[in-house]
Design an enzyme around this catalytic site. Structure first.
Site, PDB file in Angstrom:
ATOM      1  CE1 TYR A   6      -4.111  -1.953   1.116  1.00  0.00           C
ATOM      2  CE2 TYR A   6      -2.441  -3.271   2.216  1.00  0.00           C
ATOM      3  CZ  TYR A   6      -3.733  -3.119   1.748  1.00  0.00           C
ATOM      4  OH  TYR A   6      -4.635  -4.129   1.901  1.00  0.00           O
TER       5      TYR A   6
ATOM      6  NE  ARG B  76      -9.602   1.818   7.787  1.00  0.00           N
ATOM      7  CZ  ARG B  76     -10.686   1.370   8.425  1.00  0.00           C
ATOM      8  NH1 ARG B  76     -11.393   2.204   9.178  1.00  0.00           N
ATOM      9  NH2 ARG B  76     -11.062   0.115   8.326  1.00  0.00           N
TER      10      ARG B  76
END
Length: 292
Positions: A71, A176
């Protein structure tokens, strides 16, 4: 139509909504319902690679779900949202006086294996309910930590209060949560402003079709990766004539291979299923795909 599509998901759409759009598009082209699914969700605000299974390949979903992922994420220090991302409500704001050097040190400390708590707004199931369903009702979900592994974390940019990182991690890792944890260690909190999935194992978003582009195509055969080419992360076993028929009939037998999960091919080189080799080198058929 059996295989996988690589799709570049845009922001502002759920993973399930993306699947429904693709399903509708395929029905419009082929005038029939085609079974499809996805192999792992991306958050509403996130973009990037999704592997969409089509037809018989929907039976292979479980083998994609445990793959490592990469990511690129941008965090903003000094704010904490209830969802840990840009779509959430800001619940705390703090002044952040951290130096770039200290922030770099904190970020690089996450290259490790550790127990990570999922965000309260996540798809984790708690007594039959999704965590985000409880969180929306104001109920604090009792989330359990999960062991995750961050193989590498690379700092792409720091422009305080923003920072951008590239993370290569084990399946089930919540980016997150990492961004918030970086903010917590910085003493002021943080939330994820942008998130993009760039790789799933050897599959890259560079080879994916943007959703809007996919939905404009009517000839999709060139975009489809057939099942026999859709499992590059598995080793291959080609069976001799006779043994391939035994495999297709669900029989077990010894093979010259180490313990693990394998793609299985018949004596002509045609893909016929997935098999599991145990510690005694016995091949157990797991998924069988008889030739048509």
């Amino acid at each position: 139509m059996d295989g996988i599509f690589l799709i570049d998901k845009p922001a502002g759409i759920t993973s399930n909504n993306l699947v429904q759009k693709i399903k509708k598009h395929l029905k419009n082209i082929y005038n029939t319902d085609i079974k499809i699914g996805h192999t792992g969700t991306l958050d509403f605000f996130a973009t990037g690679l999704m592997i969409i299974t089509v037809g018989k390949a929907t039976r292979l979903t479980e083998y994609y779900q445990g793959l490592d992922k990469e990511y690129i994420a941008t965090g903003e220090l000094g704010k904490i949202t209830d969802t840990y991302d840009i779509n959430g409500k800001v619940i705390k704001e703090r002044e952040c006086n951290i130096s770039e050097e200290k922030l770099r040190e904190i970020i690089l400390s996450f290259q490790k294996e550790y127990l990570q708590y999922p965000p309260p707004y996540s798809a984790k199931r708690i007594k039959g309910k999704r965590a985000y369903q409880l969180a929306k009702k104001g109920i604090q979900p009792e989330l359990k930590p999960k062991k995750v592994k961050i193989y590498s974390i690379e700092i792409l940019d720091i422009s305080l209060p923003f920072f951008t990182v590239k993370i290569y991690c084990s399946s089930g890792t919540y980016i997150r949560s990492i961004i918030k944890e970086i903010g917590d260690l910085a003493g002021c909190g943080a939330y994820t402003k942008e998130l993009r999935r760039t790789k799933i194992d050897s599959f890259s978003v560079e080879d994916a079709l943007p959703l809007n582009e996919f939905l404009q195509k009517t000839d999709l055969q060139n975009a489809l990766i057939p099942i026999e080419n859709a499992l590059p992360f598995m080793e291959k076993i080609q069976l001799d004539e006779g043994f391939d028929k035994r495999f297709l009939h669900g029989q077990r037998f010894r093979v010259p291979a180490q313990k693990g999960i394998y793609r299985i091919y018949d004596h002509t080189g045609k893909f016929i299923g997935i098999g599991k080799v145990d510690e005694n080198r016995i091949l157990h058929p797991q998924k069988v795909f008889p030739p048509e």
